[in-house]
Design an enzyme around this catalytic site. Structure first.
Site, PDB file in Angstrom:
ATOM      1  N   HIS A   1       0.883  -0.850  -0.090  1.00 36.49           N
ATOM      2  CA  HIS A   1      -0.162  -0.051  -0.399  1.00 36.49           C
ATOM      3  C   HIS A   1       0.930   1.219  -0.010  1.00 36.49           C
ATOM      4  O   HIS A   1       1.858   1.163   0.965  1.00 36.49           O
ATOM      5  CB  HIS A   1      -0.692   0.120   1.168  1.00 36.49           C
ATOM      6  N   SER A   2       0.546   2.284  -0.866  1.00 34.16           N
ATOM      7  CA  SER A   2       1.408   3.962  -0.949  1.00 34.16           C
ATOM      8  C   SER A   2       2.916   3.193  -1.069  1.00 34.16           C
ATOM      9  O   SER A   2       3.149   2.719  -2.125  1.00 34.16           O
ATOM     10  CB  SER A   2       1.153   4.207   0.483  1.00 34.16           C
TER      11      SER A   2
END
Length: 934
Positions: free
Chosen positions: A175-176
């Site tokens: 994520h990210s």
């Protein structure tokens, strides 16, 4: 009247207020004006547990802040406490300030799916605790995180040693910034690429950092991008999927989440969540990890990727891409099959009904008898080019077939055309070009027996030209005053509205679709904005008759070698007419400018302040007085002073001879040229950003001065100083000790801490010099005219001010001393305002250092350590200086002229490298210090 005594034009506040308002409107569009959240929350059926995995002592000692966990729930968690694992390993990597507990959505739904399969296959979800580090703002630990993940992968694979179906690789979900860390694994010298076979990233900024606040972030990005480009042929066995959040994600715009276009496109896929089948929803930066619709698509893909022989994720890259395309790009409404049968037997004692009309509708409700509807193609091939069918039953069974037996109205064996279908929110649709199927004699629609189900099937033959219309988009500068309209009069089921000349990210439109129906009905229409060069479609469902509004704007600009046109697909109701109206949306254009270039706004603000600072030094030379900040901003901060130079350089870089000279001087690439290559730059954007920066600089300076006035008043009420000690020297033993102490703080702890301390000292430790003078200037700006009448009332105050400006004590009637004090105040305010932005740019590394203080007192590496030491020395001298010392300097002319080229350089090289901005400001302030000494 001299230059410094000019008055502020009456329209100036309105003009700069309008510019600041435009910037705020753009910010409002990005932060607040987007579609509603259509994601469902994922819930755990049992209490989530995180089992800490013991790491080797050497690894734990080297990375004390990081940990590895295994996710579990209920009985499953109890069974795994002895770490006898038999599943498929998946490693979750959280992003900037992300928690390792964000894995629970993936882990919980995967566990429920495994339970449905009686644990024939299941996944073990591991997750890394990065201590919620702010790696998007400070890149000094990105390499450290990457190395730790490598160690985690080795530990995870050791847990499966000697198992019957032991995995040789790990799937990663990042994520990210966690997705970028996963890509960076391949840059490690001792990393074997075969340790990863699948990488899924969620809202990861692959193209460039959102805020390039330090050199370590940009260097990390450069290393990862270069490795993936230069070694693209070695990465074919690694399948990568990047999912962007769409317009709801204002932290990472979706254009940054698209993987770079490489020569090998068969192993990488980039999609926006609004285009993902069965999700069709934009997600914000956090909800992308728990959006139920998106998580379900991911887990379904994971289970379809399992190889039955190895009970691990398949090693076949083609199958992996087929699965990902099935679940994330085009879903046919059927359960995935790797090799579907070419022919299918049409069995069942069903009735065969021949349909010869070009348009057909059939509604089903509680029909106990199955039927085959047969459409002969021979009679339609000459008159029509396509056939379109839609089915409102959204089950996963086959429903449309193609027959090759031209001699019979029935066929026992047919090709399954259901794989050519596409799933939409309320219907499944098939569009077949008859020319592509010359061997087909019939199309067969299967209507199975239904009990309690109600659905409708529609088919029609049509000519493509009759259903394709062109709608030119309105001009960018029409501001919504003009519109393009088109009326769709026919009663067809499908229309394709081509949006001509819609290809740039700075374009934004509102599309209004009004449906007018002959009779009331309960049907719905589906409107899909299809962008052919990227998977960023958006889907809208509307009841008819109705009026719907669609926002049309791009995440990715049209590539130069792509001539396809965006299309608005209208899946309509046959008894309705549709009117399409398109207007330019000025507010959304502002939003697009902010969305794509907000990270560069601080550069333009500081550039305006720096030009104003240079103008103040110039007036000091020409008139002996320092002008007001707001007045000098109007006079000096002009875009034509900086923008043409950058444009000329970018133009000349198109010639080989100039490029060779540029490279020979080892000059960096101009940021505008890089942004142009990324298709996010256009000629007017820099001018617009400069003007917006001027508006922000003007009004933030107003609020900054007002804040100082408030603090000054409070300070004087609390302290009530009467006489201040004289201090005529720039250097004293005490100041040298302060310099040395703060330099030591910078070297041993955090450079941003020293910068912040010296900034506070400038504001508060010398209150009589800055704050009390502020009150005097704001309350008694015309005191020179009233001195003779009020000398007794101002005696104490003038004595204090004169002491502050290092002049001999004298009565307030000495207007020269008053003028010097006011001049010093004006230049100090500008320096403080300029330095405020430097503090803000360095603040993230200070926050990171403070958050990790329990692990290490010294921030290493420190992006601003050397700059901080220089700034400490500069500010300690400047806060004790006056304009009388500067005016007599031989270097003042140089110091007054340098801000202009520095502003040009700042805009040329700082837009994509914010960490360079303090360097330019530091150099300008260093010249000011030299003016005090020489």
């Amino acid at each position: 009247m001299g230059r410094a005594s000019g008055r502020l034009p009456a329209a100036a506040p309105l003009f700069y207020g309008a510019l600041a308002a435009l910037a705020l409107l753009g910010v409002r569009d990005v932060l607040f004006l987007y579609e509603e959240n259509r994601c469902s929350m994922t819930y755990m059926f049992e209490y989530p547990e995180y089992l800490k995995i013991k790491l080797p002592k050497k690894t734990a000692r080297r990375y004390p802040a990081y940990e590895l966990y295994l996710y579990g729930e209920g009985n499953y968690a109890e069974e795994n406490k002895n770490l006898v694992l038999t599943g498929i390993p998946v490693l979750f990597l959280p992003g900037n300030a992300g928690s390792y507990k964000q894995v629970r959505s993936l882990g919980s739904i995967a566990l429920r799916k495994a339970e449905d399969l009686d644990f024939k296959y299941h996944f073990n979800f591991f997750t890394v605790n990065f201590n919620e580090e702010l790696v998007a703002l400070y890149g000094g630990t990105l390499q450290q995180q990457t190395k730790f993940v490598h160690e985690c992968i080795k530990v995870i694979l050791k847990l499966y040693r000697d198992r019957e179906f032991a995995p040789s690789s790990v799937a990663i979900v990042g994520h990210s910034m966690g997705g970028l860390v996963a890509r960076a694994l391949l840059t490690l010298k001792n990393f074997r690429p075969e340790l990863i076979n699948l990488l899924i990233t969620q809202a990861t900024p692959h193209v460039a950092p959102v805020m390039p606040l330090d050199k370590y972030i940009t260097d990390f990005y450069t290393a990862v991008s270069n490795h993936w480009i230069l070694n693209a042929h070695e990465l074919r066995n690694l399948t990568t999927l990047s999912v962007a959040g769409g317009f709801r994600d204002y932290q990472v715009r979706s254009g940054l989440a698209f993987l770079p276009r490489l020569s090998q496109q068969d192993s990488a896929l980039s999609v926006v969540s609004s285009a993902v089948p069965r999700a069709w929803a934009s997600t914000d930066h956090l909800s992308i990890v728990w959006c139920k619709e998106l998580i379900l698509a991911t887990i379904r893909a994971f289970f379809d990727l399992i190889d039955e022989n190895t009970r691990q994720i398949t090693e076949d890259p083609k199958k992996r891409m087929s699965v990902l395309n099935h679940h994330f790009v085009r879903h046919p409404g059927k359960i995935f099959e790797e090799n579907p049968e070419a022919f299918t037997e049409l069995t069942g004692d069903f009735m065969w009904i021949e349909v010869k009309t070009s348009k057909w509708t059939y509604s089903v409700y509680n029909d106990s008898d199955g039927k085959y509807f047969v459409f002969p193609l021979a009679s339609h091939r000459k008159s029509y080019s396509h056939v379109y069918c839609e089915n409102s039953m959204l089950d996963t069974s086959s429903w449309i077939y193609g027959c090759m037996d031209s001699n019979s109205s029935t066929c026992l064996e047919a090709t399954d055309l259901s794989w050519r279908a596409e799933l939409l929110p309320t219907i499944k649709v098939v569009i077949l070009k008859l020319q592509d199927y010359p061997s087909l004699s019939h199309i067969v629609i299967l209507v199975p027996p239904t009990v309690g189900n109600k659905f409708t099937l529609d088919c029609e033959f049509f000519k493509e030209d009759s259903r394709t219309v062109q709608l030119p988009v309105t001009n960018l500068f029409s501001f919504g005053l003009s519109s393009s309209k088109i009326l769709l009069n026919s009663t067809g089921l499908l229309y394709n509205v081509q949006l001509q000349h819609f290809n740039q990210v700075y374009q934004a439109f509102r599309i209004y679709i009004e449906s007018h129906c002959q009779s009331p009905n309960e049907k719905t229409s589906v409107y899909r904005l299809h962008i052919p060069w990227s998977h960023e479609d958006s889907v809208t469902v509307a009841k008819v008759p109705s009026s719907s509004e669609i926002s049309a704007k791009l995440h990715v600009a049209q590539p130069g070698n792509d001539s396809r046109v965006p299309v608005l697909n209208i899946y309509s109701s046959s008894d309705c007419q549709y009117e399409v109206i398109l207007k330019t949306s000025f507010l959304q254009i502002l939003g697009q400018i902010i969305r794509f270039h907000a990270g560069a706004l601080p550069v333009y603000v500081v550039s305006n302040i720096l030009l104003t600072y240079g103008g103040q030094l110039s007036t000091l030379i020409s008139t002996g007085q320092c002008s007001e900040f707001s007045l000098e901003l109007i006079r000096t901060a002009k875009p034509y002073k900086v923008e043409p130079i950058i444009s000329i350089v970018v133009f000349l870089k198109g010639f080989n001879w100039f490029r060779e000279i540029w490279d020979s001087l080892s000059l960096p690439e101009v940021d505008a040229a890089v942004l142009s290559s990324q298709d996010v730059w256009f000629p007017l954007v820099s001018l617009i950003l400069f003007l917006l920066g001027a508006g922000i600089a003007y009004w933030s300076a107003v609020f900054f001065s007002a804040s100082l006035r408030v603090f000054s008043t409070l300070w004087l009420i609390l302290i009530r100083p009467t006489v201040l000690q004289k201090d005529n020297k720039l250097f004293t033993y005490r100041r040298l000790c302060v310099m040395g102490s703060l330099a030591l703080v910078s070297w041993t702890t955090c450079g941003a801490l020293a910068v912040f301390v010296i900034y506070l000292q400038y504001l508060f430790k010398k209150p009589a010099r800055v704050l009390m003078t502020t009150v005097f200037y704001l309350q008694d700006s015309d005191c020179s005219k009233e001195t003779s009448q009020n000398s007794s009332r101002h005696t104490v105050k003038s004595r204090s001010l004169i002491d502050l400006t290092s002049e001999p004590t004298q009565s307030l009637s000495n207007s020269t001393t008053i003028a010097e004090t006011v001049n010093s105040l004006k230049i100090h305010l500008t320096i403080l305002y300029l330095f405020t932005w430097i503090v803000l740019l360095n603040l993230p590394s200070l926050v990171y250092w403070f958050k990790n203080l329990r692990y290490n007192v010294r921030l290493d590496p420190d992006p601003c350590r050397s700059t901080a030491i220089i700034l400490v020395c500069i500010l300690e001298i400047l806060m004790n200086s006056t304009t009388s010392e500067v005016k007599s300097s031989k270097l003042l002319k140089i110091a007054a002229k340098v801000p202009l080229p520095l502003s040009v350089a700042m805009l040329a090289f700082g837009r994509m490298h914010l960490y360079k901005v303090p360097h330019f400001v530091t150099f300008s302030l260093l010249l000011h210090v030299l003016c005090c000494l020489v």
